[in-house]
Design an enzyme around this catalytic site. Structure first.
Site, short mmCIF file in Angstrom:
data_model
loop_
_atom_site.label_atom_id
_atom_site.label_comp_id
_atom_site.label_asym_id
_atom_site.label_seq_id
_atom_site.Cartn_x
_atom_site.Cartn_y
_atom_site.Cartn_z
N ARG A 1 0.85 -1.20 0.00
CA ARG A 1 0.00 0.00 0.00
C ARG A 1 0.88 1.24 0.00
O ARG A 1 1.73 1.39 0.88
CB ARG A 1 -0.87 0.02 1.26
CG ARG A 1 -1.98 -0.95 1.24
CD ARG A 1 -3.11 -0.57 2.17
NE ARG A 1 -2.76 0.03 3.44
CZ ARG A 1 -3.65 0.41 4.33
NH1 ARG A 1 -4.94 0.25 4.09
NH2 ARG A 1 -3.28 0.93 5.47
N THR B 1 -1.26 7.44 -0.64
CA THR B 1 -2.58 7.24 -1.28
C THR B 1 -3.35 6.06 -0.69
O THR B 1 -4.55 5.94 -0.89
CB THR B 1 -2.42 6.99 -2.79
OG1 THR B 1 -1.72 5.74 -2.95
CG2 THR B 1 -1.65 8.10 -3.46
N ASP C 1 4.60 -6.16 9.48
CA ASP C 1 5.64 -5.77 10.45
C ASP C 1 5.60 -6.67 11.68
O ASP C 1 6.65 -7.08 12.19
CB ASP C 1 5.46 -4.31 10.86
CG ASP C 1 5.98 -3.35 9.81
OD1 ASP C 1 6.78 -3.78 8.95
OD2 ASP C 1 5.59 -2.17 9.83
N ASP D 1 0.00 -3.38 11.99
CA ASP D 1 0.55 -3.72 10.68
C ASP D 1 0.93 -5.21 10.69
O ASP D 1 1.92 -5.60 11.33
CB ASP D 1 1.77 -2.84 10.39
CG ASP D 1 2.25 -3.04 8.96
OD1 ASP D 1 2.51 -4.19 8.57
OD2 ASP D 1 2.37 -2.04 8.23
C1 PRP Z 1 -1.24 -4.94 4.22
C2 PRP Z 1 -2.04 -6.23 4.28
C3 PRP Z 1 -2.78 -6.20 2.98
C4 PRP Z 1 -3.09 -4.74 2.81
C5 PRP Z 1 -4.50 -4.48 3.22
O1 PRP Z 1 -0.13 -5.09 3.43
O2 PRP Z 1 -1.25 -7.38 4.44
O3 PRP Z 1 -2.07 -6.71 1.88
O4 PRP Z 1 -2.18 -4.02 3.67
O5 PRP Z 1 -4.86 -3.17 2.98
P1 PRP Z 1 -5.94 -2.76 1.89
O6 PRP Z 1 -7.10 -3.68 2.07
O7 PRP Z 1 -6.26 -1.34 2.25
O8 PRP Z 1 -5.32 -2.87 0.53
P2 PRP Z 1 0.96 -3.92 3.26
O9 PRP Z 1 0.62 -3.06 2.09
O10 PRP Z 1 1.15 -3.22 4.57
O11 PRP Z 1 2.27 -4.71 2.83
P3 PRP Z 1 3.14 -5.78 3.67
O12 PRP Z 1 2.29 -7.01 3.84
O13 PRP Z 1 4.31 -6.00 2.77
O14 PRP Z 1 3.51 -5.16 4.98
N1 URA Z 2 -2.61 -3.35 6.66
C1 URA Z 2 -2.32 -3.84 7.89
O1 URA Z 2 -1.33 -4.57 8.05
N2 URA Z 2 -3.13 -3.52 8.91
C2 URA Z 2 -4.21 -2.74 8.75
O2 URA Z 2 -4.92 -2.48 9.74
C3 URA Z 2 -4.50 -2.24 7.47
C4 URA Z 2 -3.69 -2.57 6.44
#
Ligand code: PRP
Ligand code: URA
Length: 209
Positions: free
Chosen positions: A104, A108, A203, A200
């Site tokens: 994400r 944005t 993380d 998150d």
């Molecule tokens: C997180 C999560 C999803 C996304 C959800 O990933 O694991 O993939 O956000 O958010 P959305 O429904 O608003 O799209 P992130 O983008 O943080 O990446 P990561 O798993 O690499 O930390």
């Molecule tokens: N991605 C995450 O990991 N946690 C949230 O709450 C939303 C997006």
């Protein structure tokens, strides 16, 4: 309209509560996600079609059941979806695994694609997309679209925690895809994080913050 399945088994709810706590370590978070994924997998695969076959047991010839129909593919959305793969593979060890990389954008909050590697015959498989968090729904919706562009017609989405906004988006964009989830939380905050959520997921899973 697709179905939204809330999997409220007590073991899943208990484990999820521990995952949500701020002080739960990455090691415990990882292990609990793995355990929950296996338990959820039991429900996600509940309606797989069966066929009758004849076999010989040591005692008699018997007509028994085995899974029929399409083979499975598990598709984690990187990174956090990786934490849900092994639990499902424990149940279906012959499943293939494809990876979709999306993050994400911090400004944005829209998903940005950076990786896609799928099994060659993905269009002939039942694809289960896995990601612990369904927040705005942008990442899940994009992953499902990418799979449809590769010819997939049989898709399911398995998440841990969803926000109503995410469920609504996926149901609008993909009315043919059932969603399986362990919790439907209250809302999103200004940073598009799920409230109360668990923070998150990537993380916490990998200890990167
Ligand atoms: C997180 C999560 C999803 C996304 C959800 O990933 O694991 O993939 O956000 O958010 P959305 O429904 O608003 O799209 P992130 O983008 O943080 O990446 P990561 O798993 O690499 O930390
Ligand atoms: N991605 C995450 O990991 N946690 C949230 O709450 C939303 C997006």
């Amino acid at each position: 309209m697709s179905k939204f399945h809330l999997i409220d088994h007590p073991l899943i709810q208990h484990k999820l509560t521990i995952m949500r706590k701020t002080n739960t370590s990455s090691k415990d978070f990882r292990q609990l996600l793995d355990e929950i994924s296996m338990l959820m997998g039991y429900e996600v695969t509940r309606d797989l079609p069966l066929e009758e076959v004849e076999i010989n047991t040591p005692v008699a010839r018997a007509r028994v059941k085995q899974i029929a129909g399409k083979k499975l593919a598990i598709i984690p959305i990187l990174r956090a979806g990786l934490g849900m793969v092994d639990g499902l593979l424990n149940l279906v060890p012959v499943a293939r695994v494809g990876h979709i990389g999306l993050y994400r954008d911090p400004e944005t909050h829209l998903p940005v694609e950076y990786y896609c590697k799928l099994p060659p015959n993905i269009h002939n498989r039942l694809a289960i997309v896995v990601d612990p968090m369904l927040a705005t729904g942008g990442s899940a919706s994009d992953a499902l679209r990418m799979l449809k562009e590769k010819g997939c017609t049989d898709l399911r989405l398995m998440c841990l925690v969803a926000a109503p906004e995410g469920v609504e988006k996926v149901q609008k964009d993909h009315p043919d895809v059932d969603i399986y989830c362990a919790a439907l939380d209250e809302c999103l905050n200004d940073h598009k994080y799920i409230v109360p959520g668990l923070g998150d997921a990537g993380d916490r899973l990998f200890g990167t913050k």
